[in-house]
Write an enzyme that holds these catalytic residues in place. Sequence first.
Site, short mmCIF file in Angstrom:
data_model
loop_
_atom_site.label_atom_id
_atom_site.label_comp_id
_atom_site.label_asym_id
_atom_site.label_seq_id
_atom_site.Cartn_x
_atom_site.Cartn_y
_atom_site.Cartn_z
N THR A 132 12.11 5.49 -23.42
CA THR A 132 11.27 6.52 -24.04
C THR A 132 9.86 6.54 -23.46
O THR A 132 9.35 5.50 -23.00
CB THR A 132 11.20 6.26 -25.56
OG1 THR A 132 10.20 7.09 -26.14
CG2 THR A 132 10.85 4.82 -25.89
N ASP A 133 9.20 7.68 -23.60
CA ASP A 133 7.78 7.76 -23.18
C ASP A 133 6.86 7.00 -24.13
O ASP A 133 5.71 6.71 -23.79
CB ASP A 133 7.33 9.23 -23.05
CG ASP A 133 7.44 10.04 -24.33
OD1 ASP A 133 7.88 9.50 -25.37
OD2 ASP A 133 7.08 11.24 -24.30
N GLU A 134 7.37 6.66 -25.33
CA GLU A 134 6.50 6.01 -26.33
C GLU A 134 6.03 4.63 -25.88
O GLU A 134 5.05 4.11 -26.41
CB GLU A 134 7.20 5.89 -27.68
CG GLU A 134 7.55 7.23 -28.25
CD GLU A 134 7.74 7.25 -29.77
OE1 GLU A 134 7.39 6.25 -30.43
OE2 GLU A 134 8.22 8.27 -30.26
N TYR A 158 8.93 0.32 -33.21
CA TYR A 158 9.98 0.95 -32.38
C TYR A 158 9.59 0.91 -30.91
O TYR A 158 10.35 0.43 -30.06
CB TYR A 158 10.21 2.41 -32.82
CG TYR A 158 10.93 3.24 -31.78
CD1 TYR A 158 12.26 2.97 -31.46
CD2 TYR A 158 10.28 4.26 -31.09
CE1 TYR A 158 12.92 3.70 -30.48
CE2 TYR A 158 10.94 5.00 -30.11
CZ TYR A 158 12.26 4.72 -29.81
OH TYR A 158 12.91 5.44 -28.83
N LYS A 162 11.31 -1.08 -27.69
CA LYS A 162 11.82 -0.40 -26.49
C LYS A 162 11.10 -0.94 -25.24
O LYS A 162 11.71 -1.12 -24.19
CB LYS A 162 11.64 1.12 -26.59
CG LYS A 162 12.53 1.81 -27.59
CD LYS A 162 14.01 1.72 -27.28
CE LYS A 162 14.43 2.53 -26.08
NZ LYS A 162 15.93 2.51 -25.90
P1 NAD Z 1 20.13 7.84 -32.45
O1 NAD Z 1 19.43 7.00 -33.46
O2 NAD Z 1 20.48 9.25 -32.79
O3 NAD Z 1 21.49 7.14 -32.00
C1 NAD Z 1 21.56 5.75 -31.73
C2 NAD Z 1 23.04 5.38 -31.63
O4 NAD Z 1 23.11 3.97 -31.32
C3 NAD Z 1 23.81 5.59 -32.93
O5 NAD Z 1 25.06 6.17 -32.66
C4 NAD Z 1 23.98 4.18 -33.49
O6 NAD Z 1 25.15 4.02 -34.27
C5 NAD Z 1 24.05 3.37 -32.20
N1 NAD Z 1 23.68 1.96 -32.38
C6 NAD Z 1 22.60 1.48 -33.05
N2 NAD Z 1 22.61 0.14 -33.02
C7 NAD Z 1 23.67 -0.24 -32.28
C8 NAD Z 1 24.19 -1.49 -31.85
N3 NAD Z 1 23.60 -2.64 -32.21
N4 NAD Z 1 25.31 -1.50 -31.08
C9 NAD Z 1 25.93 -0.33 -30.74
N5 NAD Z 1 25.48 0.87 -31.12
C10 NAD Z 1 24.36 0.93 -31.87
O7 NAD Z 1 19.21 7.78 -31.15
P2 NAD Z 1 18.97 8.88 -30.03
O8 NAD Z 1 17.89 9.77 -30.44
O9 NAD Z 1 20.27 9.45 -29.63
O10 NAD Z 1 18.40 7.95 -28.87
C11 NAD Z 1 19.28 7.37 -27.91
C12 NAD Z 1 18.45 6.55 -26.92
O11 NAD Z 1 17.51 7.40 -26.28
C13 NAD Z 1 17.63 5.45 -27.59
O12 NAD Z 1 17.64 4.33 -26.76
C14 NAD Z 1 16.23 6.04 -27.70
O13 NAD Z 1 15.26 5.03 -27.67
C15 NAD Z 1 16.19 6.89 -26.45
N6 NAD Z 1 15.30 8.07 -26.50
C16 NAD Z 1 15.37 8.95 -27.54
C17 NAD Z 1 14.56 10.10 -27.52
C18 NAD Z 1 14.62 11.12 -28.63
O14 NAD Z 1 13.81 12.04 -28.63
N7 NAD Z 1 15.55 11.04 -29.56
C19 NAD Z 1 13.70 10.32 -26.44
C20 NAD Z 1 13.66 9.39 -25.39
C21 NAD Z 1 14.48 8.28 -25.43
O1 DAU Z 2 8.83 10.48 -27.46
C1 DAU Z 2 10.18 10.08 -27.53
C2 DAU Z 2 10.50 9.64 -28.93
O2 DAU Z 2 10.57 10.82 -29.72
C3 DAU Z 2 11.80 8.85 -29.04
O3 DAU Z 2 11.65 7.65 -28.32
C4 DAU Z 2 12.13 8.55 -30.50
O4 DAU Z 2 13.39 7.89 -30.58
C5 DAU Z 2 12.19 9.87 -31.25
O5 DAU Z 2 12.44 9.62 -32.63
C6 DAU Z 2 10.88 10.63 -31.08
O6 DAU Z 2 9.79 9.94 -31.75
P1 DAU Z 2 8.66 10.74 -32.58
O7 DAU Z 2 8.04 9.81 -33.53
O8 DAU Z 2 7.80 11.53 -31.67
O9 DAU Z 2 9.66 11.79 -33.34
P2 DAU Z 2 9.70 12.35 -34.84
O10 DAU Z 2 10.68 13.47 -34.84
O11 DAU Z 2 9.88 11.26 -35.84
O12 DAU Z 2 8.25 12.93 -35.02
C7 DAU Z 2 7.75 13.93 -34.13
C8 DAU Z 2 6.34 14.24 -34.57
O13 DAU Z 2 6.38 14.92 -35.84
C9 DAU Z 2 5.49 13.01 -34.79
O14 DAU Z 2 4.15 13.29 -34.38
C10 DAU Z 2 5.54 12.79 -36.31
C11 DAU Z 2 5.66 14.20 -36.84
N1 DAU Z 2 6.42 14.35 -38.11
C12 DAU Z 2 7.64 13.77 -38.20
C13 DAU Z 2 8.38 13.88 -39.35
C14 DAU Z 2 9.74 13.22 -39.46
C15 DAU Z 2 5.91 15.09 -39.15
O15 DAU Z 2 4.79 15.65 -39.07
N2 DAU Z 2 6.63 15.20 -40.30
C16 DAU Z 2 7.84 14.61 -40.46
O16 DAU Z 2 8.46 14.72 -41.56
#
Ligand code: NAD
Ligand code: DAU
Length: 355
Positions: A132-134, A158, A162
């Site tokens: 992730t970019d975080e 988180y 990562k």
């Molecule tokens: P998600 O939370 O929707 O899904 C995570 C999946 O991993 C789930 O299916 C869960 O059951 C599985 N899991 C959790 N713990 C596990 C374990 N111990 N063993 C096997 N499986 C397990 O997450 P996502 O949003 O799909 O993110 C997927 C990946 O991409 C993560 O590594 C996250 O850090 C990264 N990522 C997410 C975003 C985003 O915006 N969602 C952006 C950049 C990177």
């Molecule tokens: O940048 C990549 C990341 O993006 C991933 O690594 C994470 O797994 C993914 O969850 C996401 O993280 P964020 O914290 O940016 O996503 P989230 O959807 O939780 O929140 C997006 C923005 O919106 C953040 O600034 C918080 C704000 N927010 C979120 C929620 C859930 C609100 O204002 N209200 C809300 O109820």
Amino acid sequence: MILVTGGAGFIGANFVLDWLAHSDEPVVNLDLLTYAGNRENLAALANDPRHIFVHGDIGDATLLAQLLETHQPRAVLNFAAESHVDRSIHAPEEFIQTNVVGTFRLLEAVRAYWSKLDGDARNAFRLLHVSTDEVYGSLGKDAPAFSETHRYEPNSPYSASKAASDHLVRAYHHTYGLPVLTTNCSNNYGPFHFPEKLIPLMIVNALADKALPVYGDGQQIRDWLYVKDHCSAIRRVLEAGTIGEVYNVGGWNEKPNLDIVHTVCALLDELRARADGKSYAEQITYVTDRPGHDRRYAIDASKIERELGWKPAETFDTGIRKTIAWYLDNQAWVTNVQSGAYREWVEKNYAERAA
Ligand code: NAD
Ligand code: DAU
């Protein structure tokens, strides 16, 4: 074949579906099915012999060794993680277990497997770690976007977990020569996005006539990428990325949260107008901010564009329209994921954020 971890979650499921739409190469999908994992995301593959689902933990060394030995994958892609920042603030332990210890166990199992391969199989093998970019922390208003050499400055449990996993992956390449690739992507959105995250939460709450909770002043900036573009970037990095390299993935789409919420409301006004004729924007409420909230993320995606010729196919306008249409067409999926555990989380997270 390839082994995917976390392939029942949001991005992993989109990746598996897209992979099998582009290729006949089978996928072994290892997922623990936490609250975020959902086999319904993979319903389209229910009778597809190219998809082998395994319910299990990336922290289970015995299971990993057995899966690698049995299936002999040519690549492992690690999506499995705890992914929600707010949950990491309430309960960080699971993040350390899966994101740090789990990634470590996966690296150890893959190292043992890879070290026994020889010839072409050894040369062709890759471990791709999805990150992730975080990990880069928070940007000032006018600072340049994150490049791959930006220093690591994670601010939440988180992002720290990562970051730790990224460092382990890097170290396994540097020390053992493990052929790794790492991608660091910005915020994804699209089908199967669990409604604890901003965009799906706003869609689901709007349609249920509930408040749309904006943290703080809503001026935090995220850089949004349609999930299928993230999937195409991962396929491209696996295919052509240089071993040991990191690739930032993003859509050059920086937007303040409040703009995102207004866009969601405007599209819902157009596609599923409120019965009283008012805008869904009337449901917006400002709530207590997230502790340690990162102000701005932005990805400089020029390396993957230049070196691997990857570009996103969707603009934010086309991607968000597709996303909202998907949620409107998949109300049964939304109802099914809103289990008792989901309702408990929403209650816990928002009850203490007085409007
Ligand atoms: P998600 O939370 O929707 O899904 C995570 C999946 O991993 C789930 O299916 C869960 O059951 C599985 N899991 C959790 N713990 C596990 C374990 N111990 N063993 C096997 N499986 C397990 O997450 P996502 O949003 O799909 O993110 C997927 C990946 O991409 C993560 O590594 C996250 O850090 C990264 N990522 C997410 C975003 C985003 O915006 N969602 C952006 C950049 C990177
Ligand atoms: O940048 C990549 C990341 O993006 C991933 O690594 C994470 O797994 C993914 O969850 C996401 O993280 P964020 O914290 O940016 O996503 P989230 O959807 O939780 O929140 C997006 C923005 O919106 C953040 O600034 C918080 C704000 N927010 C979120 C929620 C859930 C609100 O204002 N209200 C809300 O109820």
